[in-house]
Design an enzyme around this catalytic site. Structure first.
Site, PDB file in Angstrom:
ATOM      1  N   TYR A   1       2.763 -22.653  22.138  1.00 34.67           N
ATOM      2  CA  TYR A   1       4.220 -22.500  22.251  1.00 34.67           C
ATOM      3  C   TYR A   1       4.518 -21.455  23.311  1.00 34.67           C
ATOM      4  O   TYR A   1       3.842 -20.422  23.384  1.00 34.67           O
ATOM      5  CB  TYR A   1       4.827 -22.057  20.911  1.00 34.67           C
ATOM      6  CG  TYR A   1       6.297 -21.682  21.014  1.00 34.67           C
ATOM      7  CD1 TYR A   1       7.284 -22.644  20.866  1.00 34.67           C
ATOM      8  CD2 TYR A   1       6.677 -20.370  21.286  1.00 34.67           C
ATOM      9  CE1 TYR A   1       8.612 -22.311  20.977  1.00 34.67           C
ATOM     10  CE2 TYR A   1       8.021 -20.023  21.405  1.00 34.67           C
ATOM     11  CZ  TYR A   1       8.981 -21.000  21.245  1.00 34.67           C
ATOM     12  OH  TYR A   1      10.308 -20.668  21.375  1.00 34.67           O
TER      13      TYR A   1
ATOM     14  N   GLU B   1      12.220 -23.514  26.941  1.00 35.96           N
ATOM     15  CA  GLU B   1      11.226 -23.562  25.865  1.00 35.96           C
ATOM     16  C   GLU B   1      10.290 -24.751  26.049  1.00 35.96           C
ATOM     17  O   GLU B   1      10.747 -25.879  26.252  1.00 35.96           O
ATOM     18  CB  GLU B   1      11.920 -23.663  24.508  1.00 35.96           C
ATOM     19  CG  GLU B   1      10.965 -23.739  23.335  1.00 35.96           C
ATOM     20  CD  GLU B   1      11.675 -23.963  22.017  1.00 35.96           C
ATOM     21  OE1 GLU B   1      11.803 -22.995  21.245  1.00 35.96           O
ATOM     22  OE2 GLU B   1      12.113 -25.111  21.762  1.00 35.96           O
TER      23      GLU B   1
END
Length: 403
Positions: free
Chosen positions: A125, A213
């Site tokens: 992530y 993101e």
């Protein structure tokens, strides 16, 4: 301004950020053709079909009334056809959309990146945004990428790493290497990750993003580092520098009342309260919202009509507030500096007369230029509108309205 995954990935490619390739379509026939092209280009029968909405949690979300997930793997053409039929036109409900869900107007037919190879695949992530408390950009990353990142942040926050970057200095090489090191990478994957992070940060700066993101950031079985998913938010105040990006806006994904307010150059944000408010100036608007809470109510919106409000903009704002069925009272709080209070009063009266059958209390507090004339206009209008001069008077009227 938020972008769809397929739009964000096209922008990342401009900055040499490797992405999971795909083709966005809006009908089943185009989905089938996209699958054939993906299969031909990458020599794999598998493909990933992704709903394109402005919300996360698609992999766990379901189409209303069906068992269809928002992200699904198709093993063949028939699988793509079935998934596309279930997704297109359906309402996808995820943890971020709430129970209302969002209609799926487009899907992305993407390559399968979980192909076999000599090395283990991994999901990470990574996100970039502005840390306002430090006045610096922050890169947040974790070795635990994928659909459960929210649980990781909640249950094991020690697995979330952060790197702060001065906005005027660019991303130093040592920080990009530190991120790759903390991912546990080595060899070719380490080198590819350093390039990926560097180019991604350049994209964040160059596109004037407010948030970027990547989840998952994926290491393939042959050591490539690619963005499998991308959520990108653009700073609307910087769109003047990016005309082509402004054209990517999808108003179907936005709140209809906020879209309508934008057409009148009104700064409007819908909230969940019961007292609608219309104010001129962001600072006064925030103070007014605090006052509503102190009076026992909850703001139903933020609405700044600006310093040059006239009867027409006031009427438009008034009508937008009235569309919210949760509103039990309306507070109009105007300080007449540049704007004249009597013009605001005229707008309120005109809107009231046009709409008719208004059964909720309306409190108008006008102070400043021509405030006396404005109060006289409202008091003599014959309408069920309560006027106030002092802020304390307006607060008392709000308290009675929501009691």
């Amino acid at each position: 301004m938020n972008l769809h995954e397929y739009q964000a990935k096209e922008l990342l490619k401009r900055y040499n950020v490797p992405v999971q390739e795909g083709i966005a379509v809006d009908n089943v026939m185009a989905a089938e053709e996209a699958y054939r092209q993906i299969k031909n280009d990458y020599g794999n029968n598998f493909a990933v079909v992704k709903a394109q909405i402005h919300a996360g949690g698609r992999g766990k979300g379901k189409i209303e009334g069906k068992e269809q997930r928002g992200v699904a793997v198709a093993k063949n053409l028939e699988g793509v056809t079935d998934i596309a039929k279930n997704l297109l036109g359906g309402t996808l409900v995820t943890i971020q959309t709430g129970p209302a869900g969002k209609k799926v107007n487009k899907i992305l037919i993407a390559q399968d990146v979980y192909y076999p190879g000599p090395n283990e695949v991994k999901e990470f992530y990574l996100s970039i945004l502005l840390d306002r408390t430090k006045g610096q950009n922050v890169i947040m990353y974790s070795t635990e990428g994928g659909m459960d990142i929210e649980e990781v942040a909640h249950n094991t926050p020690e697995k979330i790493f952060k790197e702060w970057v001065h906005p005027g200095a660019g991303l130093p090489g040592f920080q990009a290497r530190k991120i790759a090191f903390n991912f546990g990478l080595s060899g070719e994957a380490f080198k590819n990750c350093v390039k990926f992070v560097t180019n991604l940060y350049n994209a964040y700066i160059g596109l004037d993003c407010s948030m970027l993101e990547i989840n998952p950031l994926f290491k393939t079985s042959d050591e490539k580092i690619i963005a499998v998913d991308c959520k990108m938010g653009l700073d609307e105040n910087a769109l003047m520098r990016h005309n082509e990006l402004a054209a990517m806006r999808d108003v179907n994904e936005e709140d209809p009342t906020e879209v309508e307010a934008g057409q009148y150059n009104l700064n409007f944000v819908k909230l969940d309260g019961n007292v609608g408010c219309m104010v001129n100036g962001a600072g006064l608007a925030m103070a007014t919202m605090d006052m509503i809470k102190l009076a026992g109510g909850e703001p139903a919106n933020f609405l700044d009509v600006g310093g040059t409000a006239n009867a027409q903009t006031v009427e438009a704002g008034f009508k937008i507030i009235m569309k919210d069925p949760n509103v039990k009272a309306i507070l109009i709080n105007i300080f007449g500096g540049i704007v004249r209070c009597d013009r605001v009063a005229a707008g309120v009266i005109e809107a009231y007369n046009k709409m008719g059958n208004i059964n909720i209390p309306i409190i108008v507090r006008l102070q400043g230029t021509n405030a006396v004339e404005a109060k006289k206009l409202i008091d003599e209008s014959g309408l069920k509108v309560q006027s106030a001069i002092q802020l304390s008077e307006a607060a008392d009227l709000v308290k009675k309205a929501v009691a």
